[in-house]
Design a protein around this motif. Structure first.
Motif, PDB file in Angstrom:
ATOM      1  N   ILE A   1       0.955  -1.102   0.101  1.00 18.18           N
ATOM      2  CA  ILE A   1       0.104  -0.131   0.189  1.00 18.18           C
ATOM      3  C   ILE A   1       0.652   1.307  -0.111  1.00 18.18           C
ATOM      4  O   ILE A   1       0.774   2.241  -0.340  1.00 18.18           O
ATOM      5  N   CYS A   2       1.967   1.247   0.758  1.00 13.81           N
ATOM      6  CA  CYS A   2       2.720   2.311   0.336  1.00 13.81           C
ATOM      7  C   CYS A   2       3.725   2.381  -0.767  1.00 13.81           C
ATOM      8  O   CYS A   2       4.094   3.864  -0.626  1.00 13.81           O
ATOM      9  N   ALA A   3       4.249   1.531  -0.916  1.00 16.87           N
ATOM     10  CA  ALA A   3       4.331   1.391  -2.812  1.00 16.87           C
ATOM     11  C   ALA A   3       2.793   2.527  -3.459  1.00 16.87           C
ATOM     12  O   ALA A   3       3.458   3.211  -4.883  1.00 16.87           O
ATOM     13  N   PHE A   4       2.058   2.509  -3.193  1.00 12.86           N
ATOM     14  CA  PHE A   4       1.082   3.798  -4.005  1.00 12.86           C
ATOM     15  C   PHE A   4       0.730   4.681  -3.581  1.00 12.86           C
ATOM     16  O   PHE A   4      -0.060   5.786  -3.493  1.00 12.86           O
ATOM     17  N   LEU A   5       1.415   5.342  -2.390  1.00 12.48           N
ATOM     18  CA  LEU A   5       1.036   6.513  -1.316  1.00 12.48           C
ATOM     19  C   LEU A   5       2.462   7.188  -1.542  1.00 12.48           C
ATOM     20  O   LEU A   5       3.348   7.240  -1.277  1.00 12.48           O
ATOM     21  N   PRO A   6       2.912   8.065  -2.665  1.00 11.44           N
ATOM     22  CA  PRO A   6       3.756   9.112  -2.835  1.00 11.44           C
ATOM     23  C   PRO A   6       4.091  10.008  -1.933  1.00 11.44           C
ATOM     24  O   PRO A   6       4.956  10.478  -1.491  1.00 11.44           O
ATOM     25  N   THR A   7       2.733  10.919  -1.674  1.00 13.33           N
ATOM     26  CA  THR A   7       3.276  11.830  -0.959  1.00 13.33           C
ATOM     27  C   THR A   7       3.533  11.239   0.578  1.00 13.33           C
ATOM     28  O   THR A   7       4.416  12.035   1.454  1.00 13.33           O
ATOM     29  N   VAL A   8       3.167   9.792   1.439  1.00 11.94           N
ATOM     30  CA  VAL A   8       3.926   9.663   2.424  1.00 11.94           C
ATOM     31  C   VAL A   8       5.073   8.696   2.101  1.00 11.94           C
ATOM     32  O   VAL A   8       6.103   9.626   3.463  1.00 11.94           O
ATOM     33  N   VAL A   9       5.388   8.521   1.474  1.00 11.26           N
ATOM     34  CA  VAL A   9       6.902   8.353   0.602  1.00 11.26           C
ATOM     35  C   VAL A   9       8.033   9.588   0.736  1.00 11.26           C
ATOM     36  O   VAL A   9       9.574   9.365   1.668  1.00 11.26           O
ATOM     37  N   SER A  10       7.366  10.218   0.379  1.00  8.92           N
ATOM     38  CA  SER A  10       7.914  11.431  -0.142  1.00  8.92           C
ATOM     39  C   SER A  10       8.612  12.040   1.671  1.00  8.92           C
ATOM     40  O   SER A  10       9.300  13.337   1.663  1.00  8.92           O
ATOM     41  N   GLY A  11       7.707  12.015   2.554  1.00  9.97           N
ATOM     42  CA  GLY A  11       7.736  12.983   3.676  1.00  9.97           C
ATOM     43  C   GLY A  11       9.122  11.745   4.386  1.00  9.97           C
ATOM     44  O   GLY A  11       9.925  12.498   4.626  1.00  9.97           O
ATOM     45  N   LEU A  12       9.298  10.724   3.271  1.00 12.38           N
ATOM     46  CA  LEU A  12      10.568  10.477   4.756  1.00 12.38           C
ATOM     47  C   LEU A  12      11.833  10.972   3.892  1.00 12.38           C
ATOM     48  O   LEU A  12      12.796  10.012   4.812  1.00 12.38           O
ATOM     49  N   LEU A  13      11.770  11.260   3.015  1.00 11.36           N
ATOM     50  CA  LEU A  13      12.948  11.830   2.378  1.00 11.36           C
ATOM     51  C   LEU A  13      13.707  13.101   3.524  1.00 11.36           C
ATOM     52  O   LEU A  13      15.245  13.135   3.354  1.00 11.36           O
ATOM     53  N   TYR A  14      13.200  13.427   4.105  1.00 17.23           N
ATOM     54  CA  TYR A  14      12.825  14.676   5.101  1.00 17.23           C
ATOM     55  C   TYR A  14      13.677  14.211   6.168  1.00 17.23           C
ATOM     56  O   TYR A  14      14.249  15.299   7.490  1.00 17.23           O
ATOM     57  N   ILE A  15      13.969  12.990   6.781  1.00 22.48           N
ATOM     58  CA  ILE A  15      15.070  12.076   7.949  1.00 22.48           C
ATOM     59  C   ILE A  15      16.430  12.592   7.726  1.00 22.48           C
ATOM     60  O   ILE A  15      17.133  12.611   6.277  1.00 22.48           O
ATOM     61  N   PRO A  16      16.710  14.038   8.874  1.00 25.15           N
ATOM     62  CA  PRO A  16      17.997  13.804   8.428  1.00 25.15           C
ATOM     63  C   PRO A  16      19.167  12.935   8.395  1.00 25.15           C
ATOM     64  O   PRO A  16      19.219  12.393   8.788  1.00 25.15           O
ATOM     65  N   GLY A  17      20.286  13.201   7.352  1.00 23.81           N
ATOM     66  CA  GLY A  17      21.039  11.810   7.123  1.00 23.81           C
ATOM     67  C   GLY A  17      21.738  12.040   8.004  1.00 23.81           C
ATOM     68  O   GLY A  17      22.274  10.761   8.925  1.00 23.81           O
ATOM     69  N   VAL A  18      21.937  12.423   9.796  1.00 24.16           N
ATOM     70  CA  VAL A  18      22.671  11.789  10.443  1.00 24.16           C
ATOM     71  C   VAL A  18      21.617  10.917  11.704  1.00 24.16           C
ATOM     72  O   VAL A  18      22.945  10.278  12.086  1.00 24.16           O
ATOM     73  N   VAL A  19      20.953  11.682  11.414  1.00 21.31           N
ATOM     74  CA  VAL A  19      20.088  10.057  11.861  1.00 21.31           C
ATOM     75  C   VAL A  19      19.823   8.497  11.321  1.00 21.31           C
ATOM     76  O   VAL A  19      20.192   7.745  11.700  1.00 21.31           O
ATOM     77  N   MET A  20      19.919   9.049   9.564  1.00 21.91           N
ATOM     78  CA  MET A  20      20.563   7.671   9.316  1.00 21.91           C
ATOM     79  C   MET A  20      21.372   7.061   9.248  1.00 21.91           C
ATOM     80  O   MET A  20      21.214   5.762   9.684  1.00 21.91           O
ATOM     81  N   GLY A  21      22.144   8.496   8.937  1.00 24.73           N
ATOM     82  CA  GLY A  21      23.319   7.356   9.529  1.00 24.73           C
ATOM     83  C   GLY A  21      23.869   7.233  11.310  1.00 24.73           C
ATOM     84  O   GLY A  21      24.706   5.821  11.086  1.00 24.73           O
ATOM     85  N   THR A  22      23.484   8.039  11.947  1.00 31.16           N
ATOM     86  CA  THR A  22      23.736   6.934  12.848  1.00 31.16           C
ATOM     87  C   THR A  22      22.419   5.483  12.917  1.00 31.16           C
ATOM     88  O   THR A  22      23.294   4.499  14.114  1.00 31.16           O
ATOM     89  N   LEU A  23      21.763   5.318  12.827  1.00 31.06           N
ATOM     90  CA  LEU A  23      21.080   3.743  12.870  1.00 31.06           C
ATOM     91  C   LEU A  23      21.763   3.275  11.836  1.00 31.06           C
ATOM     92  O   LEU A  23      21.496   1.819  12.176  1.00 31.06           O
ATOM     93  N   LEU A  24      22.437   3.993  10.818  1.00 35.44           N
ATOM     94  CA  LEU A  24      23.129   2.696   9.826  1.00 35.44           C
ATOM     95  C   LEU A  24      24.121   2.200  11.462  1.00 35.44           C
ATOM     96  O   LEU A  24      24.577   0.886  11.365  1.00 35.44           O
ATOM     97  N   LEU A  25      24.744   3.033  11.807  1.00 34.42           N
ATOM     98  CA  LEU A  25      25.799   2.622  12.599  1.00 34.42           C
ATOM     99  C   LEU A  25      25.359   0.951  14.200  1.00 34.42           C
ATOM    100  O   LEU A  25      26.320   0.667  14.286  1.00 34.42           O
ATOM    101  N   TYR A  26      24.360   1.766  14.409  1.00 31.37           N
ATOM    102  CA  TYR A  26      23.830   1.503  15.416  1.00 31.37           C
ATOM    103  C   TYR A  26      23.393  -0.443  14.695  1.00 31.37           C
ATOM    104  O   TYR A  26      23.817  -1.485  15.240  1.00 31.37           O
TER     105      TYR A  26
END
Length: 392
Positions: free
Chosen positions: A288-313
């Motif tokens: 269902i998420c695959a057909f909700l571009p507005t919801v998916v695009s909101g995820l793109l604004y997650i800060p890089g430092v948060v993604m980097g730290t989660l990847l480190l975890y």
């Protein structure tokens, strides 16, 4: 899916929100379909599926070769994985993957992704000191939360990490402006890639596919052993075969391929639920998420430092698993066995942090292989284990 998908989407498309959104939509769809197929026709085990970090390594090493060449490599890798699984070759390959080889592969994945983690954490040039401090404190908090929480709360540590980390960053450095017109240029006409043969890239993904088989074997076998599931040889071959087929589909659609995650025994223990059926609504939700571009695009604004730290975890957990295997199986007993593990790690470190100018001097056909720290580490451990220090 969010962390790994966003890393690759940003690597490919930079600041193009529309292109990143389409990439994430396709990824959500592929993972959702893979999950449902595995539950009903594959290994039929309660295994969580997500993008393969080992394929991210291949993408990183081949990024200059272009999207078509990269995903043709993933497609070919999927063909190899499915052929090995359905042809019965798994039994013949298993002796090659000794405990030391598997341990090294787990370590190499974490080491090779380290440059990506560094780039994500320090992506905001204006707040680098804050990002470093935030990352170190935040990962300690995640580890403490994972230790203290129980049940479903423990199993959703990464989700809370995304929400809390993003909130702290927005309060500290400001909320990015949301561009409501960014999706107006979204192009859904090119959902598939045009295959492009690049021998160097394909060979690079061949090694990544071998590592994918190792990870998939570990995930299926660990859960099967935990649940005392019957008919494990058939479950294993079907599970790995379908993973290969879905990597073919993913490659053809131009997204990173799926794999079963090794964290499943921990999730089963934390939730007390070993049924595969709760994953059905999860798979449907992803589709269902695959057909909700507005919801998916909101995820793109997650800060890089948060993604980097989660990847480190996540990579910290992977290193912990490799050490646990190393000690549990007594894989390092003397100097020679230590060298078998140590040299591939050092080779991977050397290549992963080598100057770009040096790697650019390599011939185009060799760059995706020799310039790929993970591939060179895997080749080194095979040579050390089965040639230099071979035992009868």
């Amino acid at each position: 899916i969010i962390v790994m998908g966003l890393v690759v989407a940003k690597l490919h498309f930079g600041a193009d929100i529309a292109a990143q959104t389409v990439y994430m939509q396709k990824l959500f769809g592929i993972i959702g379909v893979s999950l449902i197929i595995q539950i009903f026709w594959g290994h039929k085990l309660p295994l969580v599926i997500g993008p393969a970090s080992v394929l991210l390594i291949g993408v990183l090493a081949s990024i200059s070769s272009g999207v078509s060449a990269i995903y043709t490599g993933i497609l070919v890798g999927g063909v190899i994985v499915s052929c090995i699984a359905f042809s019965g070759m798994l039994k013949k390959l298993q002796p090659i993957f000794t405990t030391r080889v598997i341990t090294v592969i787990l370590l190499l994945v974490a080491i090779t992704i380290t440059p990506v983690i560094i780039n994500l954490i320090f992506s905001d040039k204006e707040h680098q000191l804050f990002n470093l401090t935030f990352s170190l404190l935040f990962i300690m908090c995640l580890l403490i939360i994972n230790k203290v929480l129980k049940g479903v709360w423990k199993a959703t540590t990464l989700v809370w990490g995304i929400l809390i980390g993003t909130g702290i960053c927005f309060l500290t450095t400001g909320v990015p402006s949301y561009d409501s017109t960014a999706l107006s240029n979204t192009d859904y006409t090119n959902l598939f890639i045009k295959p492009e043969i690049n021998i160097g890239v394909i060979l690079s993904f061949v090694f990544c596919s071998l590592a994918l088989i190792v990870n998939e074997l570990g995930s299926i076998q660990s859960v099967g052993h935990m649940l005392k599931a019957d008919n494990m040889p058939s479950r294993t071959s079907k599970g790995i075969g379908i993973t290969g087929l879905m990597n073919i589909v993913a490659g053809f659609m131009g997204v990173i391929g799926p794999i079963d995650y090794s964290t499943n025994p921990g999730i089963i223990s934390a939730t007390g639920c070993a049924s595969r059926y709760p994953l059905i609504p999860a798979g449907i939700g992803l589709i269902i998420c695959a057909f909700l571009p507005t919801v998916v695009s909101g995820l793109l604004y997650i800060p890089g430092v948060v993604m980097g730290t989660l990847l480190l975890y996540v990579m910290t957990s992977q290193i912990a698993a490799s050490f646990q295997m190393l000690v549990g199986e007594s894989a390092v007993k003397d100097y020679q066995s230590g060298v078998i593990v140590g040299l591939p790690v050092m080779v991977t470190l050397l290549i992963s942090f080598a100057p770009a100018d040096a790697l650019n001097q390599l011939p185009n056909i060799l760059r995706p292989i020799v310039g790929n720290g993970f591939v060179m580490g895997v080749i080194t451990v095979f040579i050390m284990e089965h040639v230099v220090f071979r035992k009868k």
